[in-house]
Design a protein around this motif. Structure first.
Motif, PDB file in Angstrom:
ATOM      1  N   MET A   1       0.835  -1.202   0.000  1.00  0.00           N
ATOM      2  CA  MET A   1       0.000   0.000   0.000  1.00  0.00           C
ATOM      3  C   MET A   1       0.871   1.254   0.000  1.00  0.00           C
ATOM      4  O   MET A   1       1.852   1.323   0.717  1.00  0.00           O
ATOM      5  CB  MET A   1      -0.885  -0.023   1.257  1.00  0.00           C
ATOM      6  CG  MET A   1      -1.909   1.084   1.281  1.00  0.00           C
ATOM      7  SD  MET A   1      -2.854   1.124   2.802  1.00  0.00           S
ATOM      8  CE  MET A   1      -3.609  -0.492   2.822  1.00  0.00           C
ATOM      9  N   ASP A   2       0.514   2.226  -0.837  1.00  0.00           N
ATOM     10  CA  ASP A   2       1.346   3.429  -0.939  1.00  0.00           C
ATOM     11  C   ASP A   2       1.206   4.350   0.272  1.00  0.00           C
ATOM     12  O   ASP A   2       2.188   4.762   0.869  1.00  0.00           O
ATOM     13  CB  ASP A   2       0.951   4.249  -2.185  1.00  0.00           C
ATOM     14  CG  ASP A   2       1.179   3.485  -3.476  1.00  0.00           C
ATOM     15  OD1 ASP A   2       2.137   2.684  -3.506  1.00  0.00           O
ATOM     16  OD2 ASP A   2       0.408   3.685  -4.433  1.00  0.00           O
ATOM     17  N   ILE A   3      -0.033   4.684   0.604  1.00  0.00           N
ATOM     18  CA  ILE A   3      -0.243   5.770   1.574  1.00  0.00           C
ATOM     19  C   ILE A   3      -1.278   5.411   2.631  1.00  0.00           C
ATOM     20  O   ILE A   3      -2.338   4.854   2.321  1.00  0.00           O
ATOM     21  CB  ILE A   3      -0.731   7.049   0.844  1.00  0.00           C
ATOM     22  CG1 ILE A   3       0.321   7.521  -0.170  1.00  0.00           C
ATOM     23  CG2 ILE A   3      -1.031   8.168   1.843  1.00  0.00           C
ATOM     24  CD1 ILE A   3      -0.075   8.768  -0.932  1.00  0.00           C
ATOM     25  N   SER A   4      -0.971   5.724   3.888  1.00  0.00           N
ATOM     26  CA  SER A   4      -1.986   5.727   4.941  1.00  0.00           C
ATOM     27  C   SER A   4      -2.179   7.176   5.367  1.00  0.00           C
ATOM     28  O   SER A   4      -1.212   7.860   5.678  1.00  0.00           O
ATOM     29  CB  SER A   4      -1.517   4.942   6.170  1.00  0.00           C
ATOM     30  OG  SER A   4      -1.342   3.587   5.863  1.00  0.00           O
ATOM     31  N   VAL A   5      -3.413   7.618   5.358  1.00  0.00           N
ATOM     32  CA  VAL A   5      -3.695   8.961   5.869  1.00  0.00           C
ATOM     33  C   VAL A   5      -4.283   8.796   7.265  1.00  0.00           C
ATOM     34  O   VAL A   5      -5.256   8.072   7.449  1.00  0.00           O
ATOM     35  CB  VAL A   5      -4.698   9.717   4.968  1.00  0.00           C
ATOM     36  CG1 VAL A   5      -4.923  11.128   5.494  1.00  0.00           C
ATOM     37  CG2 VAL A   5      -4.211   9.754   3.534  1.00  0.00           C
ATOM     38  N   LEU A  19     -14.013  16.072   3.731  1.00  0.00           N
ATOM     39  CA  LEU A  19     -12.600  15.679   3.789  1.00  0.00           C
ATOM     40  C   LEU A  19     -12.393  14.327   3.112  1.00  0.00           C
ATOM     41  O   LEU A  19     -11.479  14.152   2.296  1.00  0.00           O
ATOM     42  CB  LEU A  19     -12.141  15.620   5.253  1.00  0.00           C
ATOM     43  CG  LEU A  19     -10.690  15.215   5.446  1.00  0.00           C
ATOM     44  CD1 LEU A  19      -9.761  16.338   5.015  1.00  0.00           C
ATOM     45  CD2 LEU A  19     -10.406  14.850   6.901  1.00  0.00           C
ATOM     46  N   ALA A  20     -13.277  13.377   3.438  1.00  0.00           N
ATOM     47  CA  ALA A  20     -13.134  12.020   2.880  1.00  0.00           C
ATOM     48  C   ALA A  20     -13.251  12.055   1.355  1.00  0.00           C
ATOM     49  O   ALA A  20     -12.444  11.446   0.651  1.00  0.00           O
ATOM     50  CB  ALA A  20     -14.193  11.102   3.482  1.00  0.00           C
ATOM     51  N   ALA A  21     -14.222  12.824   0.864  1.00  0.00           N
ATOM     52  CA  ALA A  21     -14.420  12.886  -0.589  1.00  0.00           C
ATOM     53  C   ALA A  21     -13.202  13.508  -1.267  1.00  0.00           C
ATOM     54  O   ALA A  21     -12.771  13.073  -2.339  1.00  0.00           O
ATOM     55  CB  ALA A  21     -15.671  13.706  -0.907  1.00  0.00           C
ATOM     56  N   TRP A  22     -12.642  14.517  -0.633  1.00  0.00           N
ATOM     57  CA  TRP A  22     -11.487  15.222  -1.195  1.00  0.00           C
ATOM     58  C   TRP A  22     -10.260  14.300  -1.244  1.00  0.00           C
ATOM     59  O   TRP A  22      -9.565  14.188  -2.260  1.00  0.00           O
ATOM     60  CB  TRP A  22     -11.214  16.466  -0.345  1.00  0.00           C
ATOM     61  CG  TRP A  22     -10.280  17.462  -0.968  1.00  0.00           C
ATOM     62  CD1 TRP A  22      -9.567  17.314  -2.122  1.00  0.00           C
ATOM     63  CD2 TRP A  22      -9.971  18.767  -0.453  1.00  0.00           C
ATOM     64  NE1 TRP A  22      -8.823  18.439  -2.354  1.00  0.00           N
ATOM     65  CE2 TRP A  22      -9.055  19.351  -1.354  1.00  0.00           C
ATOM     66  CE3 TRP A  22     -10.393  19.484   0.671  1.00  0.00           C
ATOM     67  CZ2 TRP A  22      -8.531  20.616  -1.148  1.00  0.00           C
ATOM     68  CZ3 TRP A  22      -9.869  20.759   0.876  1.00  0.00           C
ATOM     69  CH2 TRP A  22      -8.956  21.316  -0.017  1.00  0.00           C
ATOM     70  N   ILE A  23     -10.019  13.597  -0.141  1.00  0.00           N
ATOM     71  CA  ILE A  23      -8.882  12.667  -0.109  1.00  0.00           C
ATOM     72  C   ILE A  23      -9.056  11.605  -1.192  1.00  0.00           C
ATOM     73  O   ILE A  23      -8.146  11.300  -1.958  1.00  0.00           O
ATOM     74  CB  ILE A  23      -8.756  11.995   1.286  1.00  0.00           C
ATOM     75  CG1 ILE A  23      -8.396  13.028   2.353  1.00  0.00           C
ATOM     76  CG2 ILE A  23      -7.701  10.886   1.253  1.00  0.00           C
ATOM     77  CD1 ILE A  23      -8.354  12.488   3.770  1.00  0.00           C
ATOM     78  N   GLU A  24     -10.271  11.079  -1.274  1.00  0.00           N
ATOM     79  CA  GLU A  24     -10.573  10.031  -2.248  1.00  0.00           C
ATOM     80  C   GLU A  24     -10.281  10.521  -3.668  1.00  0.00           C
ATOM     81  O   GLU A  24      -9.655   9.824  -4.473  1.00  0.00           O
ATOM     82  CB  GLU A  24     -12.061   9.689  -2.115  1.00  0.00           C
ATOM     83  CG  GLU A  24     -12.433   8.331  -2.623  1.00  0.00           C
ATOM     84  CD  GLU A  24     -13.893   8.008  -2.285  1.00  0.00           C
ATOM     85  OE1 GLU A  24     -14.360   8.364  -1.175  1.00  0.00           O
ATOM     86  OE2 GLU A  24     -14.565   7.426  -3.141  1.00  0.00           O
ATOM     87  N   GLY A  31      -3.741   7.682  -8.722  1.00  0.00           N
ATOM     88  CA  GLY A  31      -3.589   6.233  -8.769  1.00  0.00           C
ATOM     89  C   GLY A  31      -2.858   5.631  -7.590  1.00  0.00           C
ATOM     90  O   GLY A  31      -2.167   4.629  -7.711  1.00  0.00           O
ATOM     91  N   PHE A  32      -2.997   6.245  -6.415  1.00  0.00           N
ATOM     92  CA  PHE A  32      -2.355   5.690  -5.217  1.00  0.00           C
ATOM     93  C   PHE A  32      -3.213   4.574  -4.632  1.00  0.00           C
ATOM     94  O   PHE A  32      -4.440   4.659  -4.633  1.00  0.00           O
ATOM     95  CB  PHE A  32      -2.209   6.756  -4.123  1.00  0.00           C
ATOM     96  CG  PHE A  32      -1.207   7.828  -4.434  1.00  0.00           C
ATOM     97  CD1 PHE A  32       0.086   7.499  -4.821  1.00  0.00           C
ATOM     98  CD2 PHE A  32      -1.545   9.171  -4.316  1.00  0.00           C
ATOM     99  CE1 PHE A  32       1.023   8.484  -5.084  1.00  0.00           C
ATOM    100  CE2 PHE A  32      -0.619  10.162  -4.584  1.00  0.00           C
ATOM    101  CZ  PHE A  32       0.666   9.824  -4.971  1.00  0.00           C
ATOM    102  N   SER A  33      -2.567   3.538  -4.075  1.00  0.00           N
ATOM    103  CA  SER A  33      -3.319   2.620  -3.225  1.00  0.00           C
ATOM    104  C   SER A  33      -3.211   3.194  -1.808  1.00  0.00           C
ATOM    105  O   SER A  33      -2.152   3.660  -1.399  1.00  0.00           O
ATOM    106  CB  SER A  33      -2.737   1.217  -3.298  1.00  0.00           C
ATOM    107  OG  SER A  33      -1.372   1.226  -2.963  1.00  0.00           O
TER     108      SER A  33
END
Ligand code: UDP
Ligand code: MG
Length: 344
Positions: A1-5, A19-24, A31-33
């Motif tokens: 996995m690339d990133i954990s926020v 916030l969730a929609a923006w991060i998504e 194309g990050f996992s």
């Protein structure tokens, strides 16, 4: 996995869907996992049910909920324990930090080889009562920690190499000094990126002016720990011995003077009439106390479970056996009562 926020939050229900929609959106565009870990720090509004809804819509949105409010540091620490991404990004939930910064932060960690990149809110949208003390706070933090290139220690938006967050423990109110914690743990490639800051859109700030008082005390604690944490005798022992010695010499002088006066026929009084007697007594008492404090500190360290006080970053062995497993920092798991994890 690339990133954990990792998003610590306390009563931020209105901000969360946005916030969730923006991060998504940012993650999908690049194309990050990824995973997003919402750490609900005992919110009394309906933040937790909002998070459950977000998870139902997108299983990459995960959550942990504290039974009561512990503070931002325990929330971050819990997120760090669970994070699986190679790069871990922390972000406040109040929409003051922009997810648009994520791709560049990710690039700096993976390509420019930084251990940690801290955001710098160069232009702030906060009240003056906060921005002025913040300047002073950062100047002190820079001096004490020796990390001279950071302008904004307390920025919620930061990116870390996974290894870093698995080797530090953010406790108390230490979230303000994560770069210093990282430096103490031996991660010294610390960078900075200017980030856009926005005014709080919903809700109110969760920290008052007492943050500055507590901030200074925490800085002192960290500095002392970094310097004498594993060798308290070098501080208390030295100070104690010096004080004791001074008192001891003084009491000998007071006694010798009296004896001298006695035998040479001068007038003399009881040693207890001399103020120097009491001064030296106090010095000797305090000196002994300090010395013992240092000794007790050494004993505590010697007998603590966690007695290595150093960590191995890398190791070369003769026969290609893997290096010894490293000590893992554990959080406050027993205080969590609800966890939503991905379904797959
Ligand atoms: N926060 C938290 N627990 C607390 C206080 C704050 O998780 O006890 C979160 C808060 O919800 C926000 C972040 O920490 O996501 C930063 O808090 P805030 O925006 O109030 O701080 P400020 O921007 O005023 O420094
Ligand atoms: Mg904020």
């Amino acid at each position: 996995m690339d990133i954990s926020v990792v998003v610590p939050l306390y009563n931020e229900a209105e901000s969360l869907p946005e916030l969730a929609a923006w991060i998504e959106r940012v993650m999908d565009e690049n194309g990050f996992s990824y995973e997003v870990l919402f750490i609900n720090d005992g919110s009394t509004d309906d933040s937790w049910s909002v998070i459950q809804g977000l998870h139902d819509a997108n299983p990459r949105m995960k959550g942990v909920s504290f039974r009561r409010n512990y503070g931002k540091s325990p929330a971050l620490n819990t997120g760090f324990d669970r994070a699986q991404g190679n790069v871990v990004i922390t972000m406040d939930a109040d929409l003051q930090d922009s997810p648009d910064e994520i791709p560049e932060l990710y690039r700096m960690i993976t390509q420019e080889d930084y251990d940690l990149v801290s955001g710098w809110k160069k232009k702030r949208y906060d009240p003056l009562s906060k921005t002025i003390p913040t300047k002073l706070f950062n100047a002190t933090a820079r001096r004490v920690s020796g990390i001279h290139n950071l302008h904004d220690f307390n920025c919620g938006l930061k990116a870390y190499r996974k290894e870093v967050i698995k080797h530090i423990e953010v406790y108390g109110d230490m979230h303000r000094y994560v770069p210093y914690l990282a430096k103490i743990a031996g991660f010294t490639r610390i960078g900075e990126k200017e980030v856009k800051h926005r005014a709080r859109k919903y809700g109110t700030t969760k920290f008052g002016l007492d943050r500055f008082v507590n901030g200074y005390l925490d800085l002192l604690t960290l500095w002392f720990q970094a310097k004498f944490g594993v060798k308290p005798m070098h501080f208390f022992g030295l100070l104690g011995s010096l004080m004791f010695l001074l008192g001891f010499i003084a009491v000998i002088v007071v006694g010798a003077l009296k004896l001298y006066n006695m035998y040479s026929g001068n007038s003399y009084t009881l040693v207890t009439n001399s103020p120097y007697f009491y001064l030296s007594l106090t010095l000797m008492l305090l000196g002994t106390q300090l010395f013992l404090t240092g000794f007790l500190g050494e004993l505590i360290i010697r007998h603590s479970n966690d007695r290595n006080h150093y960590e191995i970053g890398d190791e070369i062995t003769a026969d290609d056996t893997p290096a010894l497993p490293q000590r893992q920092v554990t959080g406050i798991e027993n205080t969590l009562h609800q966890t939503v994890t991905a379904q797959q």
